[in-house]
Motif scaffolding. Structure first.
Motif, PDB file in Angstrom:
ATOM      1  N   ASN A   1      53.526  40.924  51.013  1.00 21.74           N
ATOM      2  CA  ASN A   1      52.404  41.853  50.842  1.00 21.74           C
ATOM      3  C   ASN A   1      52.826  43.318  50.876  1.00 21.74           C
ATOM      4  OD1 ASN A   1      50.284  40.000  50.482  1.00 21.74           O
ATOM      5  ND2 ASN A   1      50.196  39.625  52.683  1.00 21.74           N
ATOM      6  N   LEU A   2      54.001  43.624  50.336  1.00 23.72           N
ATOM      7  CA  LEU A   2      54.481  44.993  50.239  1.00 23.72           C
ATOM      8  C   LEU A   2      55.042  45.216  48.838  1.00 23.72           C
ATOM      9  CD1 LEU A   2      56.342  45.274  53.660  1.00 23.72           C
ATOM     10  CD2 LEU A   2      54.221  46.441  53.058  1.00 23.72           C
ATOM     11  N   ILE A   3      54.578  46.292  48.173  1.00 25.65           N
ATOM     12  CA  ILE A   3      54.999  46.583  46.802  1.00 25.65           C
ATOM     13  C   ILE A   3      55.280  48.071  46.681  1.00 25.65           C
ATOM     14  CG2 ILE A   3      54.422  46.392  44.351  1.00 25.65           C
ATOM     15  CD1 ILE A   3      52.266  44.347  45.156  1.00 25.65           C
ATOM     16  N   ARG A   4      56.401  48.415  46.065  1.00 23.53           N
ATOM     17  CA  ARG A   4      56.702  49.816  45.787  1.00 23.53           C
ATOM     18  C   ARG A   4      56.170  50.189  44.402  1.00 23.53           C
ATOM     19  NH1 ARG A   4      61.694  48.528  48.382  1.00 23.53           N
ATOM     20  NH2 ARG A   4      61.899  49.632  50.366  1.00 23.53           N
ATOM     21  N   VAL A   5      55.572  51.374  44.319  1.00 23.50           N
ATOM     22  CA  VAL A   5      55.034  51.890  43.057  1.00 23.50           C
ATOM     23  C   VAL A   5      55.652  53.253  42.802  1.00 23.50           C
ATOM     24  CG1 VAL A   5      52.968  52.595  41.798  1.00 23.50           C
ATOM     25  CG2 VAL A   5      52.858  50.655  43.385  1.00 23.50           C
ATOM     26  N   ASN A   6      56.209  53.433  41.613  1.00 20.51           N
ATOM     27  CA  ASN A   6      56.856  54.703  41.284  1.00 20.51           C
ATOM     28  C   ASN A   6      56.348  55.204  39.941  1.00 20.51           C
ATOM     29  OD1 ASN A   6      58.528  56.920  41.090  1.00 20.51           O
ATOM     30  ND2 ASN A   6      60.373  55.821  41.710  1.00 20.51           N
ATOM     31  N   LYS A   7      55.779  56.405  39.946  1.00 19.58           N
ATOM     32  CA  LYS A   7      55.271  57.009  38.714  1.00 19.58           C
ATOM     33  C   LYS A   7      56.315  57.892  38.034  1.00 19.58           C
ATOM     34  CE  LYS A   7      51.496  58.760  40.654  1.00 19.58           C
ATOM     35  NZ  LYS A   7      50.191  59.468  40.747  1.00 19.58           N
ATOM     36  N   SER A   8      57.481  58.032  38.660  1.00 23.15           N
ATOM     37  CA  SER A   8      58.517  58.894  38.100  1.00 23.15           C
ATOM     38  C   SER A   8      59.810  58.105  37.909  1.00 23.15           C
ATOM     39  CB  SER A   8      58.766  60.082  39.036  1.00 23.15           C
ATOM     40  OG  SER A   8      59.519  59.675  40.165  1.00 23.15           O
TER      41      SER A   8
ATOM     42  N   ALA B   1      59.159  56.740  45.018  1.00 17.97           N
ATOM     43  CA  ALA B   1      58.400  55.488  45.116  1.00 17.97           C
ATOM     44  C   ALA B   1      57.553  55.483  46.388  1.00 17.97           C
ATOM     45  CB  ALA B   1      59.346  54.300  45.108  1.00 17.97           C
ATOM     46  N   ARG B   2      56.364  54.928  46.286  1.00 12.94           N
ATOM     47  CA  ARG B   2      55.476  54.775  47.440  1.00 12.94           C
ATOM     48  C   ARG B   2      55.303  53.291  47.744  1.00 12.94           C
ATOM     49  NH1 ARG B   2      51.111  59.268  45.325  1.00 12.94           N
ATOM     50  NH2 ARG B   2      52.352  61.114  45.892  1.00 12.94           N
ATOM     51  N   LEU B   3      55.213  52.989  49.023  1.00 17.07           N
ATOM     52  CA  LEU B   3      55.120  51.605  49.473  1.00 17.07           C
ATOM     53  C   LEU B   3      53.677  51.277  49.832  1.00 17.07           C
ATOM     54  CD1 LEU B   3      56.675  48.995  50.300  1.00 17.07           C
ATOM     55  CD2 LEU B   3      56.827  49.988  52.598  1.00 17.07           C
ATOM     56  N   TYR B   4      53.136  50.247  49.189  1.00 17.15           N
ATOM     57  CA  TYR B   4      51.751  49.852  49.444  1.00 17.15           C
ATOM     58  C   TYR B   4      51.687  48.439  49.996  1.00 17.15           C
ATOM     59  CZ  TYR B   4      50.434  53.967  46.749  1.00 17.15           C
ATOM     60  OH  TYR B   4      50.270  55.264  46.316  1.00 17.15           O
ATOM     61  N   ALA B   5      50.824  48.261  50.975  1.00 15.22           N
ATOM     62  CA  ALA B   5      50.562  46.928  51.506  1.00 15.22           C
ATOM     63  C   ALA B   5      49.448  46.275  50.699  1.00 15.22           C
ATOM     64  CB  ALA B   5      50.167  47.017  52.979  1.00 15.22           C
TER      65      ALA B   5
ATOM     66  N   ARG C   1      46.582  53.710  57.781  1.00 20.31           N
ATOM     67  CA  ARG C   1      47.979  54.065  58.060  1.00 20.31           C
ATOM     68  C   ARG C   1      48.576  54.912  56.927  1.00 20.31           C
ATOM     69  NH1 ARG C   1      51.633  49.284  59.063  1.00 20.31           N
ATOM     70  NH2 ARG C   1      52.904  50.843  60.157  1.00 20.31           N
ATOM     71  N   GLY C   2      47.989  54.822  55.743  1.00 22.62           N
ATOM     72  CA  GLY C   2      48.430  55.632  54.614  1.00 22.62           C
ATOM     73  C   GLY C   2      47.573  56.857  54.388  1.00 22.62           C
ATOM     74  N   VAL C   3      46.559  57.066  55.250  1.00 24.80           N
ATOM     75  CA  VAL C   3      45.675  58.222  55.134  1.00 24.80           C
ATOM     76  C   VAL C   3      45.966  59.253  56.224  1.00 24.80           C
ATOM     77  CG1 VAL C   3      43.277  59.023  55.285  1.00 24.80           C
ATOM     78  CG2 VAL C   3      43.809  56.935  54.020  1.00 24.80           C
ATOM     79  N   VAL C   4      45.924  58.831  57.473  1.00 22.78           N
ATOM     80  CA  VAL C   4      46.016  59.761  58.603  1.00 22.78           C
ATOM     81  C   VAL C   4      47.275  60.632  58.556  1.00 22.78           C
ATOM     82  CG1 VAL C   4      46.076  59.978  61.124  1.00 22.78           C
ATOM     83  CG2 VAL C   4      44.543  58.305  60.053  1.00 22.78           C
TER      84      VAL C   4
ATOM     85  N   TYR D   1      48.593  57.675  50.443  1.00 17.09           N
ATOM     86  CA  TYR D   1      49.879  57.525  49.771  1.00 17.09           C
ATOM     87  C   TYR D   1      50.657  56.305  50.259  1.00 17.09           C
ATOM     88  CZ  TYR D   1      49.357  62.231  47.769  1.00 17.09           C
ATOM     89  OH  TYR D   1      48.917  63.329  47.058  1.00 17.09           O
ATOM     90  N   GLY D   2      49.972  55.345  50.853  1.00 18.71           N
ATOM     91  CA  GLY D   2      50.658  54.127  51.265  1.00 18.71           C
ATOM     92  C   GLY D   2      51.412  54.284  52.567  1.00 18.71           C
ATOM     93  N   LEU D   3      52.349  53.356  52.822  1.00 21.46           N
ATOM     94  CA  LEU D   3      52.962  53.232  54.140  1.00 21.46           C
ATOM     95  C   LEU D   3      54.260  54.014  54.310  1.00 21.46           C
ATOM     96  CD1 LEU D   3      52.430  49.422  54.828  1.00 21.46           C
ATOM     97  CD2 LEU D   3      50.962  51.355  55.425  1.00 21.46           C
ATOM     98  N   LYS D   4      54.735  54.670  53.271  1.00 20.80           N
ATOM     99  CA  LYS D   4      56.016  55.374  53.378  1.00 20.80           C
ATOM    100  C   LYS D   4      55.986  56.437  54.475  1.00 20.80           C
ATOM    101  CE  LYS D   4      59.464  57.792  50.530  1.00 20.80           C
ATOM    102  NZ  LYS D   4      59.776  58.305  49.176  1.00 20.80           N
ATOM    103  N   GLY D   5      54.857  57.090  54.656  1.00 19.49           N
ATOM    104  CA  GLY D   5      54.755  58.144  55.663  1.00 19.49           C
ATOM    105  C   GLY D   5      54.193  57.700  56.992  1.00 19.49           C
ATOM    106  N   ALA D   6      53.943  56.394  57.155  1.00 20.43           N
ATOM    107  CA  ALA D   6      53.384  55.901  58.410  1.00 20.43           C
ATOM    108  C   ALA D   6      54.345  56.174  59.558  1.00 20.43           C
ATOM    109  CB  ALA D   6      53.094  54.407  58.303  1.00 20.43           C
ATOM    110  N   ALA D   7      53.821  56.561  60.704  1.00 21.42           N
ATOM    111  CA  ALA D   7      54.633  56.887  61.868  1.00 21.42           C
ATOM    112  C   ALA D   7      54.012  56.277  63.116  1.00 21.42           C
ATOM    113  CB  ALA D   7      54.755  58.405  62.021  1.00 21.42           C
TER     114      ALA D   7
END
Length: 582
Positions: A249-256, A262-266, A292-295, A343-349
């Protein structure tokens, strides 16, 4: 840094006190104390949040049960929990894919996982599985014969809030409408009701004959349409709908083309057609995971704990109250500032995860209804009422509040609706929650030529008859709200004189970052008008919580409930339940 769940710590202390009060430890009690020590070490690895759920009954000669489990994701909040399951949201993370013929998207599984692609080929369901990245590409497909695409546009607006107010007015007159966002927000006559050219033209004639509303028919002749295609194992596919999932249930999406972007989405992804002839990539994700991808992106990971908790409660409330925004496109929320940044889970802390976990299921309410949980980066020193910025009914809990820890400016006696008071207020910089923030106060000088171009472009998008002007002769603020926001700004041109209302002002000019400003004409030593200085404060609409102000209050020792009560007077924090009106 390792952080311990408060509920776990309290349980340990309680257990240790109970054990010290006994002369002897039973074998069961000894094992229980060892399990708690293991829990401390195992359930809180660096950088990851784990959910801990414990049920504990401890009696001297009775059966003792401790159930502990750790799940990847979040730490369970203490206190009562919501009786509503963690619902799945539909977030449009790429909204208009295919609007550009060269658009590309790369989807990747994480290491050791595989992508599963499900789609229809003819009447059959087909599934492809691959461990390799899949690149979605746009190709323009020629139509056998030109197709007509048209819609009756009832209005164009800067924000969803103003568009929804307009939509509700049309509905009150018996018309069926829908809200769309091809670029700016628009209100359309509902397409499946006014589904033929004749019905659309009869509707348009009827409206034009009975009202002064600037409605029009937007007609496009299509000779080609975008189609999305991709290659797996040497074969190319191009269905209209595509479901993407993985085992983890984890997928990377890259628009560039850059891997680091790339951003990681659950959760799962769906590529689906939207209302504009293009496609939307939709992330289906549980609410608490979505947060977790908003805050982290809305308020940052370094904000004080109380500010993070307040942001988590607001983000949860905002999401649940705004699920209707993209009904026309068959998803619920977008991933940018038109909704909440996601922006997904890449920035989750760990710090933001803990704030989400400690507030799990908590929402902000007013009279048992979810509040309109609006917030912005900075208020400029005073929060705004809902109607200061948008059309529609005021919310009792969204009203002007001096954004300072001490009330040194009495808004009831020194109203900011008065221009002299307002300019004095804007030129006051110390004592506010946001005083040290770089966009708290600003001054931007703009040439008349640039102001003219911005205004013409805005009026053309709105299909306004005032767009035909060539020169601006004068501008003036003619009405302010009690919070100092511009309600009416008059513009005199060589063609006509007209009024810009509320949030239209930010759309019409590039210089101001809020509607909390005044203008000064500039000559720059010449007899003719050179341009205007925009002098103001704040970034954003200024309604509700200031993310900057909340951080200052948290540093002063304010709790998250006190911060929320300050920005939303009369509200209360509740655990989400079926009794609360969404």
């Amino acid at each position: 840094m390792r952080q311990k769940n408060r509920a776990t710590k309290q349980l340990e202390n309680q257990l240790q006190r109970s054990i010290k009060g006994q002369k002897m430890l039973s074998k069961r009690d000894y094992l229980l104390s060892q399990l708690l020590e293991m829990l401390r070490v195992a359930c809180f690895p660096v950088g990851v949040r784990y959910q801990v759920a414990m049920k504990f009954l401890f009696w001297r000669f009775s059966h003792t049960v401790l159930t502990t489990f750790c799940l990847l994701g979040l730490t369970a909040a203490s206190g009562p929990e919501s009786n509503i399951p963690d619902m799945e949201l539909k977030i449009g993370i790429v909204q208009r894919f295919g609007a550009e013929a060269t658009a590309k998207l790369q989807l990747e599984p994480i290491k050791g996982d595989r992508l599963k692609l499900k789609f229809k080929a003819g009447n059959k369901q087909q599934t492809l599985v691959t461990k390799n990245p899949v690149k979605l590409e746009t190709v323009m497909q020629a139509l056998p014969q030109p197709a007509v695409e048209e819609v009756v546009i009832l209005g164009t607006y800067r924000t969803f809030e103003t568009a929804e107010d307009s939509a509700n007015k049309w509905r009150s007159q018996g018309m069926e409408v829908e809200i769309a966002q091809p670029e700016r927000w628009q209100v359309w006559a509902k397409r499946d009701v006014y589904s033929t050219p004749l019905l659309r033209r009869l509707l348009l004639q009827n409206i034009q004959a009975s009202t002064k509303e600037k409605v029009y028919l937007d007609t496009k002749i299509l000779k080609q349409v975008p189609r999305v295609s991709w290659v797996v194992d040497g074969n190319r596919y191009s269905p209209n709908d595509l479901e993407i999932s993985t085992e983890k249930n984890l997928i990377r999406v890259n628009k560039s083309e850059k891997p680091e972007n790339a951003r990681l989405y659950a959760g799962r992804l769906n590529l689906q057609p939207n209302a504009y002839g293009t496609y939307t990539l939709v992330n289906q994700v549980p609410l608490e995971t979505y947060l977790r991808g908003v805050v982290p992106y809305e308020i940052g990971t370094d904000a004080p704990t109380a500010a993070l908790e307040a942001q988590a409660i607001l983000a949860r409330t905002y999401a649940l109250r705004n699920l209707r925004r993209f009904a026309a496109d068959n998803y619920q929320l977008c991933a940018d500032t038109h909704c909440q940044v996601y922006y997904g889970l890449k920035g989750a802390a760990s710090k933001t995860d803990q704030a989400i976990a400690s507030t799990k299921g908590k929402v902000l309410t007013y009279k048992n209804e979810l509040v309109d949980a609006l917030y912005s980066s900075t208020t400029g020193g005073v929060t705004a009422s809902f109607s200061d910025v948008w059309n529609g009914d005021d919310r009792p809990y969204l009203r002007p509040v001096l954004d300072a820890a001490t009330n040194f400016w009495d808004l009831s006696k020194q109203s900011l609706a008065d221009e002299k008071n307002f300019q004095k207020f804007i030129n006051t910089q110390q004592g506010f929650n946001e005083s040290k923030w770089n966009v708290f106060r600003w001054r931007k000088e703009t040439r008349l030529e640039d102001i003219t171009k911005d205004l013409q472009k805005f009026l053309q998008v709105k299909n306004s008859p005032h767009a035909k002007f060539k020169t601006i002769q004068a501008m003036a603020v003619v009405k302010r709200s009690q919070s100092g926001r511009i309600l009416e700004l008059a513009v005199k041109t060589d063609h006509s004189t007209f009024i810009l209302h509320k949030d239209e002002v930010r759309s019409a000019f590039a210089a101001p970052t809020s509607t909390l400003f005044y203008i000064e004409p500039l000559n720059k030593g010449k007899p003719e008008l050179w341009g205007y200085a925009f002098i103001g404060g704040g970034l954003g609409h200024g309604v509700g919580l200031s993310q900057t102000g909340a951080q200052n209050l948290a540093k002063l020792g304010w709790s998250s409930p006190k911060i929320l009560q300050f920005y939303y007077p009369g509200t209360e924090i509740q655990i989400l339940s079926k009794e609360i009106k969404l």
